[in-house]
Motif scaffolding. Structure first.
Motif, PDB file in Angstrom:
ATOM      1  N   GLU A 249       0.906  -1.171  -0.231  1.00  0.00           N
ATOM      2  CA  GLU A 249      -0.074   0.082   0.009  1.00  0.00           C
ATOM      3  C   GLU A 249       0.961   1.127  -0.043  1.00  0.00           C
ATOM      4  OE1 GLU A 249      -2.663   2.348  -0.466  1.00  0.00           O
ATOM      5  OE2 GLU A 249      -3.275   0.337  -0.741  1.00  0.00           O
ATOM      6  N   LEU A 250       2.029   1.271   0.694  1.00  0.00           N
ATOM      7  CA  LEU A 250       2.863   2.203   0.678  1.00  0.00           C
ATOM      8  C   LEU A 250       3.485   2.433  -0.698  1.00  0.00           C
ATOM      9  CD1 LEU A 250       5.234   3.617   3.248  1.00  0.00           C
ATOM     10  CD2 LEU A 250       6.575   2.333   1.430  1.00  0.00           C
ATOM     11  N   ALA A 251       3.841   1.532  -1.289  1.00  0.00           N
ATOM     12  CA  ALA A 251       4.498   1.820  -2.675  1.00  0.00           C
ATOM     13  C   ALA A 251       3.289   2.384  -3.733  1.00  0.00           C
ATOM     14  CB  ALA A 251       4.855   0.435  -3.281  1.00  0.00           C
ATOM     15  N   ARG A 252       2.150   1.928  -3.474  1.00  0.00           N
ATOM     16  CA  ARG A 252       0.981   2.681  -4.314  1.00  0.00           C
ATOM     17  C   ARG A 252       0.656   3.626  -4.097  1.00  0.00           C
ATOM     18  NH1 ARG A 252      -4.303   3.465  -3.681  1.00  0.00           N
ATOM     19  NH2 ARG A 252      -5.670   3.223  -5.471  1.00  0.00           N
ATOM     20  N   ARG A 253       0.839   4.252  -2.768  1.00  0.00           N
ATOM     21  CA  ARG A 253       0.744   5.773  -2.283  1.00  0.00           C
ATOM     22  C   ARG A 253       1.853   6.459  -3.004  1.00  0.00           C
ATOM     23  NH1 ARG A 253       2.727   8.904   1.525  1.00  0.00           N
ATOM     24  NH2 ARG A 253       3.495   7.369   2.910  1.00  0.00           N
ATOM     25  N   VAL A 254       2.993   6.081  -2.804  1.00  0.00           N
ATOM     26  CA  VAL A 254       4.136   6.912  -3.181  1.00  0.00           C
ATOM     27  C   VAL A 254       4.098   7.135  -4.699  1.00  0.00           C
ATOM     28  CG1 VAL A 254       6.683   7.207  -3.062  1.00  0.00           C
ATOM     29  CG2 VAL A 254       5.328   6.448  -1.145  1.00  0.00           C
ATOM     30  N   ALA A 255       3.811   6.021  -5.377  1.00  0.00           N
ATOM     31  CA  ALA A 255       4.091   5.994  -6.854  1.00  0.00           C
ATOM     32  C   ALA A 255       2.940   6.951  -7.329  1.00  0.00           C
ATOM     33  CB  ALA A 255       3.622   4.513  -7.448  1.00  0.00           C
ATOM     34  N   LEU A 256       1.871   6.953  -6.830  1.00  0.00           N
ATOM     35  CA  LEU A 256       0.746   7.868  -7.186  1.00  0.00           C
ATOM     36  C   LEU A 256       0.946   9.522  -6.795  1.00  0.00           C
ATOM     37  CD1 LEU A 256      -2.695   5.698  -6.624  1.00  0.00           C
ATOM     38  CD2 LEU A 256      -1.711   6.688  -9.023  1.00  0.00           C
ATOM     39  N   GLU A 257       1.537   9.566  -5.574  1.00  0.00           N
ATOM     40  CA  GLU A 257       1.958  10.964  -5.062  1.00  0.00           C
ATOM     41  C   GLU A 257       2.862  11.663  -5.850  1.00  0.00           C
ATOM     42  OE1 GLU A 257       0.361  10.311  -0.492  1.00  0.00           O
ATOM     43  OE2 GLU A 257       2.540  10.714  -0.818  1.00  0.00           O
ATOM     44  N   THR A 258       3.732  10.857  -6.449  1.00  0.00           N
ATOM     45  CA  THR A 258       5.012  11.392  -7.136  1.00  0.00           C
ATOM     46  C   THR A 258       4.619  11.647  -8.604  1.00  0.00           C
ATOM     47  OG1 THR A 258       6.506   9.996  -5.638  1.00  0.00           O
ATOM     48  CG2 THR A 258       7.282  10.630  -7.622  1.00  0.00           C
ATOM     49  N   ALA A 259       3.721  10.898  -9.078  1.00  0.00           N
ATOM     50  CA  ALA A 259       3.172  10.822 -10.607  1.00  0.00           C
ATOM     51  C   ALA A 259       2.175  12.230 -10.325  1.00  0.00           C
ATOM     52  CB  ALA A 259       2.202  10.033 -10.899  1.00  0.00           C
ATOM     53  N   ASP A 260       1.520  12.418  -9.454  1.00  0.00           N
ATOM     54  CA  ASP A 260       0.796  13.674  -9.163  1.00  0.00           C
ATOM     55  C   ASP A 260       1.687  14.909  -8.962  1.00  0.00           C
ATOM     56  OD1 ASP A 260      -2.169  12.434  -9.423  1.00  0.00           O
ATOM     57  OD2 ASP A 260      -2.046  11.957  -7.365  1.00  0.00           O
ATOM     58  N   PHE A 261       2.608  14.785  -8.420  1.00  0.00           N
ATOM     59  CA  PHE A 261       3.576  15.871  -8.056  1.00  0.00           C
ATOM     60  C   PHE A 261       4.176  16.275  -9.367  1.00  0.00           C
ATOM     61  CE2 PHE A 261       8.300  16.395  -8.332  1.00  0.00           C
ATOM     62  CZ  PHE A 261       8.291  17.780  -7.955  1.00  0.00           C
ATOM     63  N   MET A 262       4.603  15.230 -10.329  1.00  0.00           N
ATOM     64  CA  MET A 262       5.249  15.767 -11.656  1.00  0.00           C
ATOM     65  C   MET A 262       4.078  16.430 -12.332  1.00  0.00           C
ATOM     66  SD  MET A 262       7.497  12.438 -12.966  1.00  0.00           S
ATOM     67  CE  MET A 262       6.557  11.270 -12.537  1.00  0.00           C
ATOM     68  N   VAL A 263       2.905  15.863 -12.576  1.00  0.00           N
ATOM     69  CA  VAL A 263       1.882  16.606 -13.193  1.00  0.00           C
ATOM     70  C   VAL A 263       1.441  18.038 -12.760  1.00  0.00           C
ATOM     71  CG1 VAL A 263      -0.476  16.481 -14.081  1.00  0.00           C
ATOM     72  CG2 VAL A 263       0.856  14.484 -14.048  1.00  0.00           C
ATOM     73  N   ARG A 264       1.457  18.096 -11.511  1.00  0.00           N
ATOM     74  CA  ARG A 264       0.948  19.455 -10.723  1.00  0.00           C
ATOM     75  C   ARG A 264       2.147  20.438 -10.756  1.00  0.00           C
ATOM     76  NH1 ARG A 264       0.294  17.349  -6.193  1.00  0.00           N
ATOM     77  NH2 ARG A 264       2.236  18.134  -5.312  1.00  0.00           N
ATOM     78  N   GLU A 265       3.365  19.815 -10.541  1.00  0.00           N
ATOM     79  CA  GLU A 265       4.507  21.059 -10.459  1.00  0.00           C
ATOM     80  C   GLU A 265       5.325  21.273 -11.578  1.00  0.00           C
ATOM     81  OE1 GLU A 265       5.632  21.726  -6.431  1.00  0.00           O
ATOM     82  OE2 GLU A 265       4.010  20.489  -5.610  1.00  0.00           O
ATOM     83  N   LEU A 266       5.335  20.026 -12.259  1.00  0.00           N
ATOM     84  CA  LEU A 266       6.389  20.283 -13.321  1.00  0.00           C
ATOM     85  C   LEU A 266       6.041  20.486 -14.761  1.00  0.00           C
ATOM     86  CD1 LEU A 266       9.054  17.606 -12.015  1.00  0.00           C
ATOM     87  CD2 LEU A 266       9.226  20.164 -11.813  1.00  0.00           C
ATOM     88  N   ARG A 267       4.552  20.133 -14.799  1.00  0.00           N
ATOM     89  CA  ARG A 267       4.157  20.036 -16.305  1.00  0.00           C
ATOM     90  C   ARG A 267       3.920  21.483 -16.468  1.00  0.00           C
ATOM     91  NH1 ARG A 267      -1.090  16.938 -18.627  1.00  0.00           N
ATOM     92  NH2 ARG A 267      -2.013  17.761 -16.789  1.00  0.00           N
TER      93      ARG A 267
END
Length: 677
Positions: free
Chosen positions: A288-306
């Protein structure tokens, strides 16, 4: 008054456009000027989110007196290492050979023939702890250039000859087998930090590519120790200060062994590689931790780097305004107990301090703490914690944000495309797949010319002048191949093929099977750079081997398979000796040893539930480097779909490996079993 850098696209070069130093960009004209005026060249290399680059710029390059001296006696050339990794690599190799260490800012003095004769990194404005001041260095170099020119020319010639003698020699063009990969695992076990996760001491870098190797090795051999190292390292990083506990995403590295205090800059390549590694860890374990971190990191890239054009920016700075007008490292991210109290009130502040490990003394500078998730016995109310996290995030958003380097680097966008496509597919997040498609579309529209040659960078929709290097061709091909597997759109396979044809034609050393970082027709530097080791991101060499292998599995293209296996010869030589520094090469070698498996899913289309289920089962297979093609039996978009009929009108999956195929199956459980053998 602005200098020549005002016309550049690199945010790093633009940061220096108002310096009183009469900077030149790297160009033939700059060296022509040095030749005509009889002056040596000062080459200064850095990048926009580099802390000490900003410090040296402020102390020396913004200083009028220093600038006057430079302008009178040198031709000053500024390079963004992210735009010109070839220039950076060639001179960094010289700096490391001469001084035993390197780093940025990199300061090199060259003859007008671009031959280096004196090196350093950061120089302070006044002598400090054994370091000469920058002015002393400039005066010393000028005096040597004026009074001892023969000596300078001799030193420069010797350095260039020594560099030419440092050709890479490796065992031969043969891929590693079971034995070398087992030795690599043993080597990693010796360097593993069992108390804290990760490898080696401080500073500690996130070992994303080594984690990919460990997961693939476990999938192929069942080695529990490999999985344990991957899992524990990922957990320790995700609980540490290197991970942004409020906004998601990872900082560049940890300055300590415990992952507590990061070097706060956030790079696109780290986050892309780690997002993918955590998604693959979830795929292997269901964590569950891996799932959360993968999704939060993907969301970070889209939100702050796109960016507005749909690509992904290179980096966020480590430094930002601390509210008093001073630029301070980490100011955006750290908290004191008082700041928690102002934001949350006393009761929730106490809760937050316990949950995030904020102490009275602080874990960072001036009594502030980096947020972590320390292991503890106390049970926390999930809803309460979510409310606290959201309020802290809202308050943080009112702080001055770190600067963003908006340039699009092709290679790093390729890594982001692969990560977002797979994460979106695994967790049923079509918005993430759409973000990957948007970046891929930008690369095709803007970075590729009619011959499918790739430009390394763009900014604000304007393409840069620098030619792509090997990692650009290879990482973008990797991203396109992942996109093809996830979307079932064969056009991405086709574009990957165009890029890999350039790799075969322009980057391969026919004699040895090795790979160069620059194309045969690229600008000639004092040597042609060639580095197979994986550092912050996969080397062009490892990335090309991986993309060539996947493409060959998708298409049956023998030249690509042969080129991949020959390129893996360097992994056979280096894997057992320095496994930490060839992690992606080892991961590719695992795929090569496993086949890799080729999975063709045929059905009426992805709108059909049966087809979707088989396709998802195939994507979730842990078989190292497995490739997936999905489409209708009539489709000609993927070679793997040719002559693959439905079974009794039902969607079916075909699994092949090393020229032999299993019987087709319509049962997802049987497909899962076939792919985990």
């Amino acid at each position: 008054m602005a200098n020549r850098l005002a016309h550049e696209t690199s945010p790093y070069l633009l940061q220096h456009a108002d310096n009183p130093v009469d900077w030149w960009p790297w160009s033939a004209e700059a060296f022509e000027e040095a030749r005509k005026s009889g002056r040596p060249v000062l080459l200064s290399v850095g990048y926009s989110s580099c802390h000490w680059c900003h410090v040296m710029a402020h102390e020396s390059f913004e200083d009028q007196e220093t600038a006057d001296y430079l302008n009178a006696h040198f031709v000053s050339v500024k390079v963004d290492r992210e735009e010109r990794p070839d220039v950076d690599a060639v001179y960094m190799e010289a700096v490391q050979a001469a001084t035993g260490q390197g780093g940025w800012p990199m300061t090199v003095f060259l003859t007008p023939d671009a031959e280096p004769f004196y090196f350093g990194t950061y120089f302070p404005p006044a002598p400090r702890s054994g370091m000469p001041s920058f002015r002393q260095v400039l005066e010393g170099v000028r005096s040597a250039w004026t009074d001892r020119r023969d000596e300078v020319d001799e030193v420069a010639g010797k350095i260039v000859r020594d560099l030419a003698g440092r050709e890479i020699s490796y065992g031969g063009p043969e891929a590693p087998g079971e034995q070398e990969l087992a030795q690599a695992l043993l080597g990693l076990t010796r360097e593993y930090d069992p108390q804290r996760g990760g490898f080696g001491g401080a500073p500690k870098f996130p070992p994303s590519m080594v984690i990919e190797f460990l997961l693939r090795h476990h999938a192929r051999t069942g080695a529990e120790g490999a999985l344990q190292m991957a899992q524990d390292t990922c957990e320790r990083m995700a609980r540490g200060g290197i991970y942004d506990q409020l906004g998601g995403g990872f900082a560049r590295y940890s300055v300590d062994r415990d992952w507590v205090v990061p070097h706060f800059e956030k790079m696109l390549y780290d986050n892309a590689l780690l997002c993918r590694a955590y998604a693959h860890l979830w795929r292997a374990t269901g964590s569950e931790l891996a799932r959360r971190v993968a999704l939060e990191t993907a969301d970070f890239m889209v939100r702050e780097l796109r960016t507005n054009e749909g690509g992904f920016a290179s980096a966020l700075d480590a430094d930002s305004d601390d509210g008093t007008g001073r630029h301070v490292e980490g100011a955006y991210y750290v908290w004191t107990p008082e700041q928690l109290q102002e934001t949350l009130g006393q009761e929730d502040a106490d809760l937050a301090a316990r949950y995030f490990g904020v102490t009275d003394d602080g874990t960072f500078e001036h009594g502030s703490s980096v947020l972590q998730l320390p292991q503890q016995d106390e049970l926390f109310d999930a809803e309460k914690i979510e409310s606290v996290r959201q309020r802290l995030l809202d308050r943080r958003a009112t702080r001055p944000a770190p600067g963003r380097d908006d340039k699009i680097v092709a290679a790093w966008n390729g890594l982001a495309i692969a990560a977002l496509a797979e994460t979106g597919a695994y967790f049923d997040r079509p918005d993430l797949v759409d973000a990957a498609l948007g970046a891929a579309d930008l690369l095709v529209r803007l970075h590729l010319d009619e011959q499918a040659r790739i430009a390394r960078t763009s900014k604000d929709g304007k393409v840069g002048a620098n030619a792509g290097v090997l990692e650009d061709y290879a990482d973008v091909a990797e991203g396109f191949l992942a996109l093809a597997s996830v979307t079932g759109e064969g056009v991405w396979l086709e574009f990957a093929g165009f890029l890999l044809d350039h790799v075969l034609a322009r980057f391969v050393d026919e004699e040895s099977g090795g790979l160069y970082d620059t194309a045969a027709d690229a600008e000639r530097l004092i040597r042609r750079p060639q580095d197979p080791t994986d550092n912050a991101a996969p080397s062009g060499w490892s990335a090309a081997a991986g993309a060539l292998l996947s493409y060959a599995a998708q298409t049956g293209a023998a030249p690509h398979r042969t080129a991949a296996e020959r390129a893996l010869g360097v992994v056979k030589a280096l894997g057992p000796r320095v496994p930490r520094f060839i992690g992606w090469g080892l991961a590719v070698a695992e795929a090569n040893l496993d086949g890799p498996r080729e999975v063709a899913v045929v059905g009426p289309g992805l709108a059909d539930e049966g087809t979707r289920t088989l396709h998802r089962t195939a994507l979730l297979a842990t078989a190292p480097g497995a490739v997936v093609a999905v489409g209708t039996p009539e489709s000609d978009e993927f070679p793997l779909l040719a002559d693959r009929p439905l079974q009794q009108g039902e969607p079916a999956a075909y699994v092949c490996r090393d020229f032999t195929c299993d019987a087709p199956t319509t049962d997802p459980d049987l497909l899962r079993a076939a792919l985990s053998r």
